[in-house]
Design a protein around this motif. Sequence first.
Motif, PDB file in Angstrom:
ATOM      1  N   ALA A  14       0.653  -1.238   0.013  1.00 24.05           N
ATOM      2  CA  ALA A  14       0.070   0.080  -0.078  1.00 24.05           C
ATOM      3  C   ALA A  14       0.886   1.203   0.231  1.00 24.05           C
ATOM      4  CB  ALA A  14      -1.167  -0.015   1.148  1.00 24.05           C
ATOM      5  N   PHE A  15       1.850   1.300   0.652  1.00 27.28           N
ATOM      6  CA  PHE A  15       3.007   2.381   0.909  1.00 27.28           C
ATOM      7  C   PHE A  15       3.347   2.585  -0.596  1.00 27.28           C
ATOM      8  CE2 PHE A  15       3.015   2.078   5.541  1.00 27.28           C
ATOM      9  CZ  PHE A  15       2.581   3.200   6.025  1.00 27.28           C
ATOM     10  N   VAL A  16       4.115   1.448  -1.083  1.00 23.36           N
ATOM     11  CA  VAL A  16       4.517   1.527  -2.188  1.00 23.36           C
ATOM     12  C   VAL A  16       3.555   2.082  -3.416  1.00 23.36           C
ATOM     13  CG1 VAL A  16       5.737   0.200  -4.179  1.00 23.36           C
ATOM     14  CG2 VAL A  16       6.421  -0.175  -1.991  1.00 23.36           C
ATOM     15  N   GLU A  17       2.491   1.716  -3.422  1.00 23.93           N
ATOM     16  CA  GLU A  17       1.409   2.004  -4.588  1.00 23.93           C
ATOM     17  C   GLU A  17       1.090   3.629  -4.242  1.00 23.93           C
ATOM     18  OE1 GLU A  17      -1.636  -0.798  -3.885  1.00 23.93           O
ATOM     19  OE2 GLU A  17      -0.462  -2.459  -5.231  1.00 23.93           O
ATOM     20  N   ARG A  18       1.073   4.001  -3.001  1.00 23.90           N
ATOM     21  CA  ARG A  18       1.041   5.217  -2.694  1.00 23.90           C
ATOM     22  C   ARG A  18       1.961   6.419  -3.306  1.00 23.90           C
ATOM     23  NH1 ARG A  18      -0.520   6.063   3.323  1.00 23.90           N
ATOM     24  NH2 ARG A  18      -0.146   8.052   3.016  1.00 23.90           N
ATOM     25  N   ILE A  19       3.250   5.993  -2.989  1.00 22.60           N
ATOM     26  CA  ILE A  19       4.331   6.658  -3.561  1.00 22.60           C
ATOM     27  C   ILE A  19       4.194   6.495  -5.194  1.00 22.60           C
ATOM     28  CG2 ILE A  19       6.713   6.512  -3.680  1.00 22.60           C
ATOM     29  CD1 ILE A  19       6.484   5.557  -0.591  1.00 22.60           C
ATOM     30  N   GLU A  23       4.247   9.997  -7.415  1.00 19.78           N
ATOM     31  CA  GLU A  23       5.264  10.278  -8.147  1.00 19.78           C
ATOM     32  C   GLU A  23       4.663  10.640  -9.681  1.00 19.78           C
ATOM     33  OE1 GLU A  23       8.641  10.681  -7.925  1.00 19.78           O
ATOM     34  OE2 GLU A  23       8.583  10.008  -5.841  1.00 19.78           O
ATOM     35  N   GLU A  24       3.628   9.983  -9.816  1.00 20.03           N
ATOM     36  CA  GLU A  24       3.056  10.127 -11.220  1.00 20.03           C
ATOM     37  C   GLU A  24       2.429  11.794 -11.179  1.00 20.03           C
ATOM     38  OE1 GLU A  24       0.145   7.055 -12.150  1.00 20.03           O
ATOM     39  OE2 GLU A  24       1.746   5.554 -12.065  1.00 20.03           O
ATOM     40  N   GLU A  25       1.688  11.996 -10.086  1.00 19.13           N
ATOM     41  CA  GLU A  25       1.089  13.257  -9.823  1.00 19.13           C
ATOM     42  C   GLU A  25       2.202  14.381  -9.993  1.00 19.13           C
ATOM     43  OE1 GLU A  25      -1.601  13.505  -6.449  1.00 19.13           O
ATOM     44  OE2 GLU A  25      -2.429  11.453  -7.024  1.00 19.13           O
ATOM     45  N   SER A  30       4.843  18.776 -12.705  1.00 15.88           N
ATOM     46  CA  SER A  30       6.034  19.400 -13.189  1.00 15.88           C
ATOM     47  C   SER A  30       5.926  19.709 -14.756  1.00 15.88           C
ATOM     48  CB  SER A  30       7.360  18.339 -12.927  1.00 15.88           C
ATOM     49  OG  SER A  30       8.383  18.675 -13.505  1.00 15.88           O
ATOM     50  N   ASP A  31       5.251  18.804 -15.526  1.00 17.73           N
ATOM     51  CA  ASP A  31       5.022  19.032 -16.692  1.00 17.73           C
ATOM     52  C   ASP A  31       4.135  20.105 -17.010  1.00 17.73           C
ATOM     53  OD1 ASP A  31       6.539  16.894 -17.297  1.00 17.73           O
ATOM     54  OD2 ASP A  31       4.768  15.631 -17.824  1.00 17.73           O
TER      55      ASP A  31
END
Length: 89
Positions: A14-19, A23-25, A30-31
Amino acid sequence: MADTGGVAADQLRAFVERIERLEEEKKAISDDIKDVYGEAKAMGFDVKILRQVVRLRKQEPHEREEQEAILDLYMHALGMAPQVGGDEE
């Protein structure tokens, strides 16, 4: 929840998926920021100076004043500061 060697696998996943989602957001934001700077550049604004203005606006006034004073001191020490009321020969 599976427990593998003291690590709760479901919680870890769950932590990895949230991160990963964050990161995608962050990449998307940034774009978007890059696009705004591109628009400003197309309108004739200096992007380097815009970035500096954004950075300065994040600072507290006293922090900015302290940095400006130190910069002024260094510039004078290096002979880079304009002469105020200079002696004309």
